[in-house]
Design a protein around this motif. Structure first.
Motif, PDB file in Angstrom:
ATOM      1  N   GLU A 187      10.414   8.718   1.962  1.00 17.72           N
ATOM      2  CA  GLU A 187      10.829   7.370   1.579  1.00 17.72           C
ATOM      3  C   GLU A 187      10.313   7.062   0.178  1.00 17.72           C
ATOM      4  O   GLU A 187       9.152   7.323  -0.138  1.00 17.72           O
ATOM      5  N   LYS A 188      11.162   6.478  -0.653  1.00 15.41           N
ATOM      6  CA  LYS A 188      10.813   6.214  -2.045  1.00 15.41           C
ATOM      7  C   LYS A 188       9.911   4.991  -2.170  1.00 15.41           C
ATOM      8  O   LYS A 188       9.959   4.067  -1.362  1.00 15.41           O
ATOM      9  N   SER A 189       9.114   4.993  -3.253  1.00 12.19           N
ATOM     10  CA  SER A 189       8.229   3.858  -3.490  1.00 12.19           C
ATOM     11  C   SER A 189       9.014   2.565  -3.698  1.00 12.19           C
ATOM     12  O   SER A 189       8.561   1.485  -3.296  1.00 12.19           O
ATOM     13  N   MET A 190      10.205   2.667  -4.320  1.00  7.71           N
ATOM     14  CA  MET A 190      11.005   1.466  -4.555  1.00  7.71           C
ATOM     15  C   MET A 190      11.407   0.792  -3.246  1.00  7.71           C
ATOM     16  O   MET A 190      11.472  -0.438  -3.153  1.00  7.71           O
ATOM     17  N   TYR A 191      11.667   1.602  -2.215  1.00 12.26           N
ATOM     18  CA  TYR A 191      12.010   1.031  -0.916  1.00 12.26           C
ATOM     19  C   TYR A 191      10.862   0.176  -0.373  1.00 12.26           C
ATOM     20  O   TYR A 191      11.053  -0.967   0.057  1.00 12.26           O
ATOM     21  N   PHE A 192       9.658   0.730  -0.414  1.00 15.09           N
ATOM     22  CA  PHE A 192       8.501  -0.023   0.062  1.00 15.09           C
ATOM     23  C   PHE A 192       8.238  -1.244  -0.800  1.00 15.09           C
ATOM     24  O   PHE A 192       7.851  -2.307  -0.289  1.00 15.09           O
ATOM     25  N   HIS A 193       8.422  -1.087  -2.124  1.00 10.39           N
ATOM     26  CA  HIS A 193       8.211  -2.218  -3.020  1.00 10.39           C
ATOM     27  C   HIS A 193       9.164  -3.361  -2.697  1.00 10.39           C
ATOM     28  O   HIS A 193       8.769  -4.537  -2.659  1.00 10.39           O
ATOM     29  N   ASN A 194      10.444  -3.023  -2.444  1.00  8.01           N
ATOM     30  CA  ASN A 194      11.414  -4.065  -2.096  1.00  8.01           C
ATOM     31  C   ASN A 194      11.014  -4.797  -0.819  1.00  8.01           C
ATOM     32  O   ASN A 194      11.108  -6.023  -0.724  1.00  8.01           O
ATOM     33  N   ARG A 195      10.562  -4.043   0.178  1.00 11.03           N
ATOM     34  CA  ARG A 195      10.144  -4.663   1.436  1.00 11.03           C
ATOM     35  C   ARG A 195       8.910  -5.532   1.231  1.00 11.03           C
ATOM     36  O   ARG A 195       8.786  -6.597   1.855  1.00 11.03           O
ATOM     37  N   ALA A 196       7.993  -5.083   0.380  1.00  9.67           N
ATOM     38  CA  ALA A 196       6.800  -5.891   0.105  1.00  9.67           C
ATOM     39  C   ALA A 196       7.169  -7.195  -0.594  1.00  9.67           C
ATOM     40  O   ALA A 196       6.616  -8.258  -0.279  1.00  9.67           O
ATOM     41  N   ILE A 197       8.105  -7.121  -1.554  1.00  7.95           N
ATOM     42  CA  ILE A 197       8.552  -8.317  -2.261  1.00  7.95           C
ATOM     43  C   ILE A 197       9.220  -9.298  -1.288  1.00  7.95           C
ATOM     44  O   ILE A 197       8.984 -10.506  -1.323  1.00  7.95           O
ATOM     45  N   ILE A 211       0.839  -1.205   0.000  1.00  9.39           N
ATOM     46  CA  ILE A 211       0.000   0.000   0.000  1.00  9.39           C
ATOM     47  C   ILE A 211       0.871   1.250   0.000  1.00  9.39           C
ATOM     48  O   ILE A 211       0.626   2.200  -0.756  1.00  9.39           O
ATOM     49  N   TYR A 212       1.905   1.272   0.860  1.00  7.30           N
ATOM     50  CA  TYR A 212       2.831   2.404   0.868  1.00  7.30           C
ATOM     51  C   TYR A 212       3.478   2.585  -0.504  1.00  7.30           C
ATOM     52  O   TYR A 212       3.610   3.715  -1.012  1.00  7.30           O
ATOM     53  N   ALA A 213       3.913   1.488  -1.126  1.00  2.64           N
ATOM     54  CA  ALA A 213       4.588   1.551  -2.432  1.00  2.64           C
ATOM     55  C   ALA A 213       3.663   2.105  -3.495  1.00  2.64           C
ATOM     56  O   ALA A 213       4.052   2.966  -4.299  1.00  2.64           O
ATOM     57  N   LEU A 214       2.424   1.627  -3.528  1.00  5.32           N
ATOM     58  CA  LEU A 214       1.459   2.064  -4.529  1.00  5.32           C
ATOM     59  C   LEU A 214       1.140   3.546  -4.381  1.00  5.32           C
ATOM     60  O   LEU A 214       1.159   4.305  -5.359  1.00  5.32           O
ATOM     61  N   ALA A 215       0.867   3.984  -3.145  1.00  5.98           N
ATOM     62  CA  ALA A 215       0.547   5.389  -2.902  1.00  5.98           C
ATOM     63  C   ALA A 215       1.737   6.290  -3.189  1.00  5.98           C
ATOM     64  O   ALA A 215       1.607   7.357  -3.805  1.00  5.98           O
ATOM     65  N   SER A 216       2.927   5.864  -2.758  1.00  5.64           N
ATOM     66  CA  SER A 216       4.133   6.669  -2.965  1.00  5.64           C
ATOM     67  C   SER A 216       4.461   6.791  -4.446  1.00  5.64           C
ATOM     68  O   SER A 216       4.839   7.866  -4.922  1.00  5.64           O
ATOM     69  N   ALA A 217       4.306   5.705  -5.216  1.00 10.50           N
ATOM     70  CA  ALA A 217       4.591   5.737  -6.653  1.00 10.50           C
ATOM     71  C   ALA A 217       3.642   6.689  -7.371  1.00 10.50           C
ATOM     72  O   ALA A 217       4.050   7.416  -8.288  1.00 10.50           O
ATOM     73  N   VAL A 271       0.639  -6.094  -8.262  1.00 14.60           N
ATOM     74  CA  VAL A 271       0.254  -6.014  -9.679  1.00 14.60           C
ATOM     75  C   VAL A 271      -0.130  -4.582 -10.029  1.00 14.60           C
ATOM     76  O   VAL A 271       0.313  -4.036 -11.048  1.00 14.60           O
ATOM     77  N   TYR A 272      -0.945  -3.955  -9.193  1.00 12.92           N
ATOM     78  CA  TYR A 272      -1.311  -2.554  -9.415  1.00 12.92           C
ATOM     79  C   TYR A 272      -0.067  -1.673  -9.434  1.00 12.92           C
ATOM     80  O   TYR A 272       0.033  -0.746 -10.241  1.00 12.92           O
ATOM     81  N   TYR A 273       0.886  -1.952  -8.555  1.00 17.88           N
ATOM     82  CA  TYR A 273       2.117  -1.155  -8.511  1.00 17.88           C
ATOM     83  C   TYR A 273       2.897  -1.297  -9.815  1.00 17.88           C
ATOM     84  O   TYR A 273       3.347  -0.297 -10.392  1.00 17.88           O
ATOM     85  N   GLU A 274       3.095  -2.511 -10.272  1.00 12.17           N
ATOM     86  CA  GLU A 274       3.862  -2.738 -11.500  1.00 12.17           C
ATOM     87  C   GLU A 274       3.194  -2.081 -12.693  1.00 12.17           C
ATOM     88  O   GLU A 274       3.866  -1.508 -13.561  1.00 12.17           O
ATOM     89  N   VAL A 275       1.879  -2.166 -12.773  1.00  8.10           N
ATOM     90  CA  VAL A 275       1.149  -1.540 -13.884  1.00  8.10           C
ATOM     91  C   VAL A 275       1.264  -0.023 -13.800  1.00  8.10           C
ATOM     92  O   VAL A 275       1.365   0.665 -14.822  1.00  8.10           O
TER      93      VAL A 275
END
Length: 599
Positions: free
Chosen positions: A253-263, A236-242, A289-293
Motif C-alpha cells: 500500500e502506498k504512503s499517499m493512500y495512508f496520507h489521504n485516509r489520515a487527512i 504513522i503508516y504514511a510516514l513509515a511507508s514514505a 507535518v513530519y510526513y509533508e516535510v
C-alpha cells in the motif's frame, strides 16, 4: 516476520460491501452475501439476518462545517459529502490541503504557556518490491489484545539499511502493556502494516530525536494514542511507508493512500469540535507535518496550514499539561521556527522568554543523567531557541520596512526601521554571548567533552555530536543574519568565517554519528555560502553523511539546490552586483519548483 521478494501484481481496490449480514458487519469481516445464510454464519451455525440497504443521503452543510468545506472547495478537492461518506476512493496530491488551514484562518495569533546528477547516497536506487499480502478487510487498528499472554516480545531491528546499522534498537514498550505474537499484531492483522509499525519504531523514531536513554518519546507518548485513533495510525503508516519508498522499498500500500485516509480522519476529528481529545488532534497533525516535510511535494503551504491549526488549538486549550502535550508543543515550536526560516515568513507563535524553555526529557529519564541538559527535540540548542525564534521573524520585519519605504509611508517606515535595527543588534549580541549549557560534571577542553574527573563516559560520542549540532546552529544563525538580513556579500570575510565554522561543526556532528535529525537547516545555510574548495568538500561530506543516516527527500533536494547555487556563484565576478544577492537559493528553488522546509 518473513520478507520475500517477488513481482507484485496490481492490487484491485477493495470496497467494503454495505449489504453484508449483521454478524459479518459486527465482526467487520467480508461477507459473501449468500441467502438465506452466508458461509460464515453457516460455518458457525448462526442465524443469518440482513438489514435493508438504505441509500446514501447527502448531509446539509451547516455553519459549523463552513470553514473546512470552504478550504477544500477552494483547493478544487472532491465533493465534501462524498468525501466525508468515504465514497471517494482516492484523493490526488493536489487535493491534500491541510484541513486545519481554513478552519483557523480567522483566529487570532497564538500564544503558549510556560554539479552531479548521480545520487548523493550510495544506496541502490532500484526498487525492491516486498509483497506482504493483504488477507483481510480491516481498516482500523486492532483493539482486541490478549493481555493474559505469557509471552513478552522485545522488537528487534529488521531490514535496516547498512548505513542505519549504528542505530541500536530501543526496547519498545507496548502501549497495551504486552506484545502478542506475531509482533505488532495489536496494531493490525495485516502483515504489511505491522511491518510499517516496525519501521516506525525501529528506524524512524530514532532518527528524529536527540535523547532516548529511557525510551523513545514517539513510542512512549504518540504510538499509544494510535490504538484509539485511526487518523494517528494512518499518519504513522504514511510516514513509515514514505520513508521506505524514498529508500527504494515498495510495499503493498502506498504512503499517499495512508496520507489521504489520515487527512480524512483529521477532518472528521475537527468537525467534532469540543468533543475531540485535543492531544489526539495534535498528535495526528504533528505526524502529518513530519510526513509533508519528508515527502516535500513542493507544497509547503500545507505545513503552514497544519501549524496554524495546531498552534491555535494549543493556545486555546484549557486542559492541564501532560508529558504528551508538552512533547507535542516542543515539536510544534521547532517546526514553527524552521518553517519561518525556510519560507521567509514570520513564525506563527510568539517568541518564548529567555530561560523559559527547559530540556524535555523522555519518560522515566534518570535525574542524574549525563544527558540532563539535552532536549529531546532541540538537543543542546534549547537556550538558543528563543534567539532563533526572534531571528526567524527578522526577514518578515525587513520586508515590511522595505514595503513601507517604497510606498512613501515615512512615519511607518521610521518606526519599523527602529524596531528592525534594535532587534537585529540584540540578536547579534545574544548570538555572540550564547554558549551551550553542558550537562553537569561535563566540561569542554579544546572543543572535546570530558567528565569533570577526566574519565571517558558512555554517552561521550553522542554528546560530542549533539554539542557540534548546537554550535552549527549558532554559526549558521550568524550567516543568516549577515547575508539574508544585513545583505552582506557572500564573499565578505565575516560571512565566510561563520560559514566555515558551521560546516566544520556539521561534519563533526556526522563524524561522531550522533543525532542528525535537525542538522539540515544549519548545513544548508552554511553550504549556500561555501566559496572555497575546502568548504565545499566539507559541505559534501556532511550531506552524504546525513543522507545515509536520515534518508529523506528534502536532503537530496537541498543538495541539488546547493550545487546550482555554487555554479552561479562561480559565474559571478567579485565586484558583480549579483554576488550581493541574498536570495540566490530561493530563486533556484523556485525555478526547480520546490519549496523545502529544512526540518
Amino acid at each position: 516476520m518473513l520478507l520475500y521478494t517477488k513481482f507484485a501484481s496490481p492490487k484491485v481496490p477493495k470496497r467494503r460491501s454495505r449489504a453484508g449480514c449483521n454478524f459479518c458487519k459486527e465482526k467487520k469481516k467480508k461477507c459473501d452475501e449468500r441467502r438465506p445464510q452466508c458461509a460464515r454464519c453457516a460455518e458457525k451455525n448462526l442465524e443469518c439476518t440482513y438489514e435493508a440497504v438504505r441509500p446514501r443521503q447527502r448531509r446539509k452543510k451547516d455553519s459549523s462545517q463552513s470553514g473546512l468545506v470552504h478550504s477544500y472547495q477552494q483547493s478544487g478537492g472532491p465533493d465534501y459529502d462524498e468525501w466525508q461518506d468515504g465514497t471517494v476512493a482516492e484523493i490526488s496530491e493536489s487535493d491534500c490541503f491541510s484541513p486545519v488551514d481554513g478552519k483557523f484562518d480567522a483566529l487570532s495569533p497564538m500564544n503558549f504557556s510556560t554539479t552531479s546528477d548521480n545520487p548523493l547516497s550510495p544506496i541502490d536506487g532500484s526498487s525492491t518490491i516486498y509483497d506482504y499480502g493483504i488477507d483481510d478487510d480491516e481498516d482500523h487498528p486492532s483493539f482486541l489484545v490478549r493481555r493474559n499472554s505469557s509471552i513478552s516480545v522485545v522488537s528487534q531491528a529488521r531490514s535496516l539499511q547498512p548505513d542505519l546499522a549504528m542505530i541500536a534498537p530501543c526496547p519498545v514498550g507496548s502501549p497495551t502493556l504486552e506484545f502478542v505474537l506475531p509482533v505488532f499484531s495489536e496494531f493490525s492483522e495485516r502483515p504489511n502494516r505491522r511491518a510499517l509499525v516496525d519501521h516506525f519504531c525501529n528506524v524512524l523514531s530514532h532518527l528524529i530525536v536527540f535523547r532516548e536513554e529511557s525510551g523513545n518519546p514517539f513510542q512512549q507518548l504518540v504510538l499509544p494514542l494510535s490504538h484509539r485513533s485511526s487518523p494517528i495510525m494512518n499518519a504513522i503508516y504514511a510516514l513509515a511507508s514514505a520513508h521506505m519508498e524514498y529508500r527504494g522499498v515498495e510495499t503493498a500500500e502506498k504512503s499517499m493512500y495512508f496520507h489521504n485516509r489520515a487527512i480524512q480522519g483529521l477532518a472528521r476529528l475537527i468537525e467534532q469540535e469540543d468533543k475531540v481529545d485535543k492531544i489526539e488532534l495534535l498528535a495526528a497533525i504533528m505526524l502529518l507535518v513530519y510526513y509533508e516535510v519528508l515527502v516535500q511535494r513542493g507544497r509547503s503551504s500545507i505545513v503552514d496550514g497544519h501549524l496554524k491549526g495546531a498552534l491555535t488549538i494549543m493556545s486555546s486549550s484549557q486542559e492541564e499539561s501532560s508529558p504528551a502535550s508538552l512533547f507535542l508543543e516542543r515539536a510544534f515550536r521547532f517546526y514553527d521556527v524552521i518553517t519561518a526560516l525556510s519560507l521567509g515568513s514570520a513564525p506563527l507563535s510568539t517568541a518564548p522568554a529567555a530561560g523559559c524553555l527547559i530540556p524535555f526529557p523522555p519518560l522515566d529519564a534518570p535525574a542524574a543523567s549525563s544527558l540532563s541538559n539535552v532536549d529531546t527535540l532541540l538537543g543542546m540548542a534549547t537556550t538558543l531557541w528563543p534567539i532563533m525564534h526572534r531571528l526567524s521573524n527578522l526577514l518578515s520585519l525587513k520586508n515590511d520596512m522595505d514595503r513601507a519605504a517604497r510606498d512613501n509611508q515615512t512615519s511607518k517606515s521610521a518606526v519599523l526601521r527602529m524596531e528592525f535595527e534594535s532587534t537585529s543588534q540584540a540578536i547579534e549580541t545574544a548570538l555572540t554571548q550564547w554558549e551551550p549549557c553542558l550537562p553537569p560534571n561535563v566540561v569542554a577542553e579544546d572543543g572535546v567533552l570530558r567528565s569533570a574527573t577526566g574519565e571517558e563516559f558512555p554517552e561521550q560520542l553522542q554528546l560530542q555530536s549533539i554539542l557540534h549540532n548546537a554550535l552549527a546552529y549558532r554559526h549558521s544563525a550568524f550567516v543568516y543574519l549577515y547575508r539574508t538580513i544585513y545583505g552582506y556579500s557572500a564573499r565578505r570575510e565575516v560571512v565566510q568565517k561563520h560559514a566555515h565554522f558551521a560546516l566544520v561543526h556539521c561534519v563533526e556532528t556526522v563524524t561522531h554519528r550522533g543525532p542528525m535529525g535537525a542538522l539540515l537547516w544549519p548545513l544548508f545555510v552554511a553550504a549556500c555560502e561555501a566559496v572555497s574548495a575546502e568548504d565545499r568538500a566539507l559541505a559534501q561530506k556532511a550531506f552524504v553523511g546525513i543522507d545515509q543516516r536520515q534518508g529523506m527527500t528534502n536532503i537530496g533536494q537541498a543538495w541539488k539546490i546547493i550545487q546550482e547555487v555554487w555554479t552561479r556563484l562561480d559565474d559571478m565576478r567579485d565586484d558583480s552586483p549579483e554576488v550581493k544577492d541574498t536570495d540566490i537559493w530561493r530563486k533556484v528553488s523556485a525555478e526547480m519548483g520546490v519549496n523545502i522546509v529544512f526540518g
